[in-house]
Design a protein around this motif. Structure first.
Motif, mmCIF file in Angstrom:
data_model
loop_
_atom_site.group_PDB
_atom_site.id
_atom_site.type_symbol
_atom_site.label_atom_id
_atom_site.label_comp_id
_atom_site.label_asym_id
_atom_site.label_seq_id
_atom_site.Cartn_x
_atom_site.Cartn_y
_atom_site.Cartn_z
ATOM 1 N N LEU A 83 0.638 -1.249 -0.094
ATOM 2 C CA LEU A 83 0.015 0.027 0.002
ATOM 3 C C LEU A 83 0.859 1.277 0.029
ATOM 4 O O LEU A 83 2.074 1.223 0.432
ATOM 5 C CB LEU A 83 -0.891 0.092 1.181
ATOM 6 N N PRO A 84 0.488 2.499 -0.587
ATOM 7 C CA PRO A 84 1.193 3.647 -0.392
ATOM 8 C C PRO A 84 1.299 4.088 0.970
ATOM 9 O O PRO A 84 0.208 4.187 1.706
ATOM 10 C CB PRO A 84 0.084 4.689 -1.195
ATOM 11 N N VAL A 85 2.587 4.145 1.391
ATOM 12 C CA VAL A 85 2.674 4.472 2.951
ATOM 13 C C VAL A 85 3.356 5.925 3.108
ATOM 14 O O VAL A 85 4.459 6.037 2.278
ATOM 15 C CB VAL A 85 3.747 3.412 3.323
ATOM 16 N N GLU A 86 2.861 6.510 3.712
ATOM 17 C CA GLU A 86 3.730 8.120 4.004
ATOM 18 C C GLU A 86 4.624 7.996 5.513
ATOM 19 O O GLU A 86 3.654 7.919 6.404
ATOM 20 C CB GLU A 86 2.740 9.072 3.855
ATOM 21 N N VAL A 87 5.627 8.411 5.455
ATOM 22 C CA VAL A 87 6.276 8.145 6.800
ATOM 23 C C VAL A 87 6.893 9.372 7.023
ATOM 24 O O VAL A 87 7.441 10.344 6.061
ATOM 25 C CB VAL A 87 7.720 7.288 6.400
ATOM 26 N N THR A 88 6.681 9.946 8.420
ATOM 27 C CA THR A 88 7.003 11.196 8.826
ATOM 28 C C THR A 88 8.131 10.861 10.163
ATOM 29 O O THR A 88 7.668 10.165 10.882
ATOM 30 C CB THR A 88 6.002 12.258 9.568
ATOM 31 N N VAL A 89 9.267 11.330 10.157
ATOM 32 C CA VAL A 89 10.343 11.031 11.169
ATOM 33 C C VAL A 89 10.605 12.425 11.737
ATOM 34 O O VAL A 89 10.976 13.395 10.996
ATOM 35 C CB VAL A 89 11.539 10.109 10.551
ATOM 36 N N ASP A 90 10.468 12.522 12.991
ATOM 37 C CA ASP A 90 11.166 13.477 13.827
ATOM 38 C C ASP A 90 11.905 13.050 14.991
ATOM 39 O O ASP A 90 11.432 13.145 16.304
ATOM 40 C CB ASP A 90 9.833 14.365 14.176
ATOM 41 N N LEU A 91 12.979 12.724 14.885
ATOM 42 C CA LEU A 91 13.829 12.056 15.917
ATOM 43 C C LEU A 91 15.158 12.906 15.792
ATOM 44 O O LEU A 91 15.845 12.998 14.837
ATOM 45 C CB LEU A 91 13.967 10.475 15.550
ATOM 46 N N PRO A 92 15.505 13.628 17.069
ATOM 47 C CA PRO A 92 16.642 14.282 16.872
ATOM 48 C C PRO A 92 17.982 13.304 16.952
ATOM 49 O O PRO A 92 19.118 14.034 16.822
ATOM 50 C CB PRO A 92 16.641 15.104 18.308
ATOM 51 N N ALA A 93 17.849 12.209 17.231
ATOM 52 C CA ALA A 93 18.822 11.479 17.548
ATOM 53 C C ALA A 93 18.585 9.875 17.452
ATOM 54 O O ALA A 93 17.328 9.669 17.457
ATOM 55 C CB ALA A 93 19.794 11.600 18.612
ATOM 56 N N ARG A 94 19.364 9.028 17.378
ATOM 57 C CA ARG A 94 19.078 7.557 17.133
ATOM 58 C C ARG A 94 18.782 6.979 18.849
ATOM 59 O O ARG A 94 19.800 7.351 19.660
ATOM 60 C CB ARG A 94 20.109 6.756 16.730
ATOM 61 N N PRO A 95 17.796 6.385 19.133
ATOM 62 C CA PRO A 95 17.899 5.750 20.384
ATOM 63 C C PRO A 95 18.775 4.576 20.594
ATOM 64 O O PRO A 95 19.382 4.141 19.453
ATOM 65 C CB PRO A 95 16.325 5.142 20.406
ATOM 66 N N GLU A 96 18.871 3.939 21.922
ATOM 67 C CA GLU A 96 19.722 2.875 21.883
ATOM 68 C C GLU A 96 19.311 1.810 21.037
ATOM 69 O O GLU A 96 18.189 1.608 20.594
ATOM 70 C CB GLU A 96 19.643 2.268 23.306
ATOM 71 N N PRO A 97 20.308 0.812 20.572
ATOM 72 C CA PRO A 97 19.828 -0.137 19.667
ATOM 73 C C PRO A 97 18.858 -1.226 20.215
ATOM 74 O O PRO A 97 18.155 -1.429 19.337
ATOM 75 C CB PRO A 97 21.300 -0.969 19.530
ATOM 76 N N ALA A 150 8.301 10.047 16.174
ATOM 77 C CA ALA A 150 8.576 11.249 17.021
ATOM 78 C C ALA A 150 9.030 10.835 18.491
ATOM 79 O O ALA A 150 9.106 9.896 18.716
ATOM 80 C CB ALA A 150 7.394 12.192 16.985
ATOM 81 N N TYR A 151 10.161 11.875 18.828
ATOM 82 C CA TYR A 151 10.472 11.823 20.280
ATOM 83 C C TYR A 151 9.616 12.921 21.093
ATOM 84 O O TYR A 151 9.803 14.152 20.874
ATOM 85 C CB TYR A 151 12.038 12.143 20.145
ATOM 86 N N ARG A 152 8.909 12.625 22.058
ATOM 87 C CA ARG A 152 8.303 13.347 22.835
ATOM 88 C C ARG A 152 8.211 13.137 24.447
ATOM 89 O O ARG A 152 7.973 11.826 24.673
ATOM 90 C CB ARG A 152 6.824 13.695 22.287
ATOM 91 N N ASP A 153 8.541 14.048 25.178
ATOM 92 C CA ASP A 153 8.380 13.723 26.577
ATOM 93 C C ASP A 153 9.283 12.281 27.087
ATOM 94 O O ASP A 153 8.701 11.451 27.920
ATOM 95 C CB ASP A 153 6.782 13.445 27.069
ATOM 96 N N GLU A 154 10.548 12.522 26.504
ATOM 97 C CA GLU A 154 11.482 11.590 27.090
ATOM 98 C C GLU A 154 10.956 10.121 26.675
ATOM 99 O O GLU A 154 11.212 9.092 27.361
ATOM 100 C CB GLU A 154 11.671 11.436 28.736
ATOM 101 N N ALA A 155 10.207 10.116 25.503
ATOM 102 C CA ALA A 155 9.830 8.569 24.999
ATOM 103 C C ALA A 155 9.794 8.816 23.284
ATOM 104 O O ALA A 155 9.525 9.916 23.030
ATOM 105 C CB ALA A 155 8.395 8.447 25.676
ATOM 106 N N ILE A 156 10.285 7.672 22.772
ATOM 107 C CA ILE A 156 9.996 7.478 21.338
ATOM 108 C C ILE A 156 8.571 6.813 21.134
ATOM 109 O O ILE A 156 8.118 6.163 21.773
ATOM 110 C CB ILE A 156 11.135 6.568 20.657
ATOM 111 N N ARG A 157 7.886 7.680 20.036
ATOM 112 C CA ARG A 157 6.411 7.251 19.987
ATOM 113 C C ARG A 157 6.491 7.047 18.347
ATOM 114 O O ARG A 157 6.866 7.754 17.508
ATOM 115 C CB ARG A 157 5.757 8.603 20.159
ATOM 116 N N ALA A 158 5.594 5.767 18.185
ATOM 117 C CA ALA A 158 5.351 5.481 16.784
ATOM 118 C C ALA A 158 4.108 5.171 16.503
ATOM 119 O O ALA A 158 3.359 4.413 17.491
ATOM 120 C CB ALA A 158 6.173 4.243 16.211
ATOM 121 N N SER A 159 3.339 5.599 15.573
ATOM 122 C CA SER A 159 1.972 5.416 15.395
ATOM 123 C C SER A 159 1.744 5.114 13.931
ATOM 124 O O SER A 159 2.415 5.610 12.827
ATOM 125 C CB SER A 159 1.422 6.866 15.715
#
Length: 438
Positions: free
Chosen positions: A327-341, A372-381
């Protein structure tokens, strides 16, 4: 266009709040009955009967306060965790009177039991002056309208004396039109104030509920230990299952092909002098088998830890998933840095599973993924415009995702009304390095 929904939601919030508060106030009636029942059973402890009855009554109280927690969360926005201490491991091995005695000891020493009891005793008064007050003001305002319309005149004819706030309603009511107007104006002010105060009073009531029905530090620590024990066990089981899958894939795939290649090479060795043409055919088949074995090994490695995830990070890894999605998938990424592996890997595979579910079950035309990274947590929807109706019990793999991220104290939320859209959101607490790298 944007202001109209906001204005409508503002009006709906103030229209609903007083009556929700009124229902919360009415719940204090069975609360008083339960408080009386619990008090009576506690008084029977001295004669021994209370040891048998108290756990049962406390169970009723906990179910009732659970309804309070649900309503407070839905109507005030204050989510209240279940505060009760978990059963001791010894309870599972005991029966009969020993089990009843241990259950009695657990509920009687649990601080949440006494906080629930205090809630049942105090809430009727608190609810009257917080959640229920706006609805009572509205009712009093409606009564003022009735006085100005007809009830005041009836009082005057009957010779009764009454006051509406500071306006006297008696036999002279009909002789003073300003009193009628004053009563109507006061009634209107009470009605307007009731609707305006409704959300604020609900918020105050929600804070009151959080302070008394929420967990204490002791119960929060015990629940935390229980949660970590469960997630550790689930993580161990998941790791063992993953190792079995890798072993099975190696045994049935690449290993079988490598064994077949060895046998083919042995046959080629004997055929080189006698039948070079047949040896050439076997060499071509062996080369094809080696390519297939290499592809299977790459797929296996990609399933363990994709190279694009290791090299480029979760943002590009999810974009790669989107390119391969049907399916057509639109991806939005707003992460200031990479999380731990470990966190990055858990979130990546959770998103991968959610996209797989979308392709299999949603019937959607488009999919949106947000990291996205919000409130000391990585969030994926992951959101799709499909038919909706998904659930955590529907066999869609969401429970597996919940267990995977639960190892990192992550939470999963699902919104999928019939007709769609479906929104699956996960949140994993983590800290990001200072240097940005996506």
């Amino acid at each position: 266009m944007n202001g109209e929904p906001t204005r409508r939601s503002w009006l709906m919030e103030r229209a609903r709040a007083p009556w929700r508060g009124y229902l919360l106030m009415l719940m204090s009636v069975p609360a008083m009955l339960l408080a009386s029942l619990l008090s009576s059973t506690l008084s029977l402890i001295s004669v021994g009967v209370g040891i048998l009855v108290v756990p049962c009554v406390v169970g009723w109280v906990r179910r009732f306060t659970g309804v309070y927690r649900t309503r407070i969360a839905e109507w005030t926005g204050h989510r209240i965790e279940r505060p009760y201490l978990p059963p001791a491991p010894e309870e599972a091995a005991e029966t009969g009177n020993a089990l009843r005695l241990r259950q009695f000891q657990r509920v009687i020493t649990d601080p949440a039991t006494w906080r629930d009891f205090a809630w049942l005793l105090l809430d009727p008064v608190v609810a009257l002056f917080t959640a229920g007050l706006p609805a009572l003001m509205i009712m009093y305002g409606v009564w003022g309208w009735n006085l100005s319309a007809w009830a005041g005149a009836v009082f005057g004819e009957l010779g009764w004396v009454d006051y509406y706030t500071f306006v006297r309603v008696d036999e002279h009511y009909a002789d003073g039109p300003y009193r009628i107007i004053g009563t109507a104006v006061l009634g209107t002010m009470f009605i307007v104030a009731g609707f305006l105060l409704g959300p604020k009073m609900l918020d105050v009531y929600g804070r009151w509920g959080t302070s008394l029905l929420g967990p204490t530090e002791r119960s929060r620590l015990a629940l935390r230990v229980q949660h970590l024990t469960e997630t550790r066990s689930e993580a161990v089981d998941a790791s063992a299952a993953e190792l079995r899958r890798i072993e099975r894939d190696l045994h049935d795939g690449a290993q079988a092909r490598l064994v077949a290649m060895g046998m083919s090479l042995g046959a080629i060795e004997h055929l080189l002098d006698r039948d070079p043409e047949k040896a050439r055919i076997l060499l071509a088949e062996t080369r094809a088998s080696s390519a297939k074995a290499l592809a299977e090994l790459r797929d296996l490695v990609r399933g363990i830890h994709p190279p694009v995830l290791a090299d480029r990070g979760i943002g590009d890894a999810v974009r790669a998933l989107a390119l391969d999605h049907p399916l057509p998938v639109e991806v939005t990424v707003d992460l200031p840095a990479r999380p731990e592996p470990p966190v990055e890997s858990a979130v990546y595979f959770a998103v991968c599973e959610m996209l797989t579910n979308t392709a299999k079950h949603s019937g959607a035309d488009r999919v949106w993924v947000e990291l996205a990274y919000r409130d000391e947590a990585i969030r994926a929807s992951v959101t799709d415009d499909g038919r909706g109706g998904a659930s955590l019990e529907g066999g869609t793999g969401l429970r597996g995702i919940e267990r995977r991220i639960g190892t990192f104290d992550g939470v999963l939320a699902l919104s999928s009304p019939p007709g769609g859209p479906t929104v699956v959101t996960l949140e994993v607490p983590c800290s990001l390095p200072a240097s940005p790298a996506l």
